[in-house]
Design an enzyme around this catalytic site. Structure first.
Site, mmCIF file in Angstrom:
data_model
loop_
_atom_site.group_PDB
_atom_site.id
_atom_site.type_symbol
_atom_site.label_atom_id
_atom_site.label_comp_id
_atom_site.label_asym_id
_atom_site.label_seq_id
_atom_site.Cartn_x
_atom_site.Cartn_y
_atom_site.Cartn_z
ATOM 1 N N LYS A 121 3.003 10.138 -0.374
ATOM 2 C CA LYS A 121 2.131 10.663 0.682
ATOM 3 C C LYS A 121 2.840 11.612 1.646
ATOM 4 O O LYS A 121 2.520 11.653 2.842
ATOM 5 C CB LYS A 121 1.451 9.514 1.429
ATOM 6 C CG LYS A 121 0.558 8.688 0.490
ATOM 7 C CD LYS A 121 -0.281 7.684 1.212
ATOM 8 C CE LYS A 121 -1.756 7.969 1.085
ATOM 9 N NZ LYS A 121 -2.633 6.938 1.604
ATOM 10 N N GLY A 168 -11.073 -2.949 2.475
ATOM 11 C CA GLY A 168 -11.687 -1.824 3.184
ATOM 12 C C GLY A 168 -11.296 -1.769 4.659
ATOM 13 O O GLY A 168 -11.741 -0.888 5.394
ATOM 14 N N HIS A 222 -4.242 -1.473 -6.326
ATOM 15 C CA HIS A 222 -3.458 -0.339 -6.813
ATOM 16 C C HIS A 222 -4.402 0.785 -7.237
ATOM 17 O O HIS A 222 -5.151 0.654 -8.191
ATOM 18 C CB HIS A 222 -2.548 -0.783 -7.965
ATOM 19 C CG HIS A 222 -1.484 -1.742 -7.504
ATOM 20 N ND1 HIS A 222 -0.766 -2.547 -8.331
ATOM 21 C CD2 HIS A 222 -1.034 -2.018 -6.251
ATOM 22 C CE1 HIS A 222 0.079 -3.280 -7.616
ATOM 23 N NE2 HIS A 222 -0.078 -2.966 -6.357
ATOM 24 N N ASP A 248 0.818 -1.224 0.000
ATOM 25 C CA ASP A 248 0.000 0.000 0.000
ATOM 26 C C ASP A 248 0.847 1.267 0.000
ATOM 27 O O ASP A 248 0.429 2.293 0.538
ATOM 28 C CB ASP A 248 -0.956 0.022 1.210
ATOM 29 C CG ASP A 248 -1.795 -1.239 1.290
ATOM 30 O OD1 ASP A 248 -2.263 -1.688 0.238
ATOM 31 O OD2 ASP A 248 -1.948 -1.774 2.401
ATOM 32 N N LYS A 271 0.297 4.539 -8.527
ATOM 33 C CA LYS A 271 0.484 5.893 -9.068
ATOM 34 C C LYS A 271 1.871 6.033 -9.709
ATOM 35 O O LYS A 271 2.016 6.658 -10.761
ATOM 36 C CB LYS A 271 0.324 6.925 -7.949
ATOM 37 C CG LYS A 271 0.716 8.300 -8.411
ATOM 38 C CD LYS A 271 0.395 9.402 -7.463
ATOM 39 C CE LYS A 271 1.093 10.664 -7.946
ATOM 40 N NZ LYS A 271 0.768 11.837 -7.183
#
Ligand code: IMP
Length: 422
Positions: free
Chosen positions: A329, A300, A41, A13, A18
């Protein structure tokens, strides 16, 4: 042209989708080499979020061929749903998806075994429930179903019947599930007929790209710390997400790869069970989760969140042979007063700097942190390194110096354009 791998440096993750999407702009081929529908992804196409689980992220680039390599365990039903999703975005897939003939295939039986096993284990792994482990078990037990088997429905049906009988005899699934699985197999066979046309000779495709010096991107799933060999065993996935898996998972010799890009979040997350020394089971962790939208793209589930773990990252750099890093991030840290980086571990009153020294006792270590002042200025959408706040640059420089490889890409938001390329 080059062959580039993009792999997860932590527990998955990290935002590989990206990075692959960015780099695939001029790629001829994007190939997955391990894992299956356990991956998630996330990529953005014109501000629209698309989550891919098995089709490589290159599918969003019109000319890119997408390969599902022999090292994968392919879930046909999940794949068919994904194909429909891609088609609904008006993306043509004609001749662009190829599943290796010798890739292994997940069946409803594997999913049921995965589910039952997790239910009954004293210490469950926290799997994604996608049948990954059981499909790999069958592969190594030499009773697996492969891509090539999808081309003959009669033989496939027979193999499924035998496998179900075997599962029953060996108590791999409870008796009450058999009827449900038999029904699922009927729908499954219908789906197989729709995806069998994608089975092909991946070796030829890769060879032709290499011979014509075309750009190949290799897309890892999960991350090095979930690697079945190098990860936090038994809390790992059942494949080799680290670069070592590329050669066996695609038949692509490692020496052909010129760049190995490791993707790391500016902090750490983990889904499922297993040790996580820098986990913040507190308000900091909650803040990371809420700003970073840290919920599993596949299940989730809320992701466990914590600070950047430098010894673990250094280990990852080494075992993957990383030549560069993509840090993702960064913007999630914008609002923190202070940001911590674990620089060593304490165990039995001793300080350890090497991850490999403690990797088998990771649940016993106490992280030792270096603390950085937060920059408290928005970096979201920043596209130039010089425009980043000084304290953010300091944080990046610290990681870069300590990891010993350049951070060449910094992601400052989920969208395609929100990226700094050094
Ligand atoms: P499995 O791969 O479904 O067998 O799950 C084994 C472990 O790997 C569990 O802890 C999962 O949560 C974790 N895992 C599997 N795939 C991913 C992923 O794509 N990202 C993060 N964790 C994953």
């Amino acid at each position: 042209m080059s062959v580039i791998s993009v792999v997860g440096g932590q527990w998955g993750d990290e935002g590989k989708g990206k990075i692959v999407d960015t780099l695939s702009v001029d790629a001829e081929l994007v190939a997955r080499y391990q894992g299956g529908a356990n991956a998630g992804h996330t990529v953005y196409l014109k501000k629209e979020k698309i989550v891919l689980h098995q089709i490589p992220s290159g599918i969003l680039r019109e000319k890119c061929i997408c390969v599902l390599g022999n090292g994968m365990v392919v879930d046909p039903e999940g794949l068919y749903d994904e194909i429909k999703l891609v088609l609904s975005k008006n993306i043509s897939i004609e001749g662009r998806i190829v599943i290796a003939q010798n890739a292994h295939i997940v069946t409803p039986i594997h999913k049921a075994i995965d589910f039952d096993r997790e239910e009954n284990l004293e210490n469950p792994i926290g799997t994604t429930g996608k049948g990954i482990g059981p499909a790999y078990v069958d592969k190594y037990n030499r009773v697996g179903i492969r891509g090539i088997d999808l081309l003959n429905i009669e033989i496939l049906e027979n193999k499924l019947k035998n496998r179900l009988r075997f599962a029953k005899i060996n108590n791999e699934i409870t008796e009450d599930k058999i009827f449900k699985i038999e029904n699922e197999i009927r729908n499954y066979l219908d789906t197989i007929k729709k995806i069998s046309k994608y089975i092909g000779d991946v070796y030829q495709i890769i060879d032709s790209c290499l011979n014509n010096s075309q750009k190949i991107l290799i897309e890892g799933a999960q991350g090095a710390l979930l690697d079945i060999d190098h990860g936090t065993y038994p809390y790992v996935t059942s494949s080799n997400p680290s670069t070592g898996g590329i050669s066996s998972g695609l038949g692509l010799p490692l020496h052909k790869i010129s760049r190995h890009i490791g993707v790391f979040k500016a902090y750490c997350t983990r889904v499922g069970e297993g040790p996580f020394p820098t986990e913040q089971d507190n308000s900091h962790g909650e803040k990371l989760r809420s700003i970073g939208k840290e919920y599993g793209a596949t299940t989730g589930r809320p992701r466990r969140c914590g600070w950047f773990d430098l010894p673990a990252a250094k280990f990852s750099v080494k075992i993957n042979g990383l030549t560069e890093i993509a840090l993702t991030k960064l913007d999630v840290l914008d609002l923190f007063d202070e940001i911590k980086v674990c620089t060593s571990y304490k165990i039995n009153n001793e300080e350890k700097f090497l991850y490999s020294e403690v990797m088998c006792n990771l649940d016993e270590v106490e992280p030792v942190y270096t603390i950085f002042p937060g920059w408290k200025i928005a970096t979201v959408g920043n596209t130039h390194l010089e425009n980043l706040p000084g304290k953010a640059k300091e944080y990046i420089r610290f990681l870069e110096e300590n990891l010993g490889v350049p951070i060449k890409i910094i992601s400052t938001g989920p969208e395609r354009e929100q990226i700094i390329e050094k």
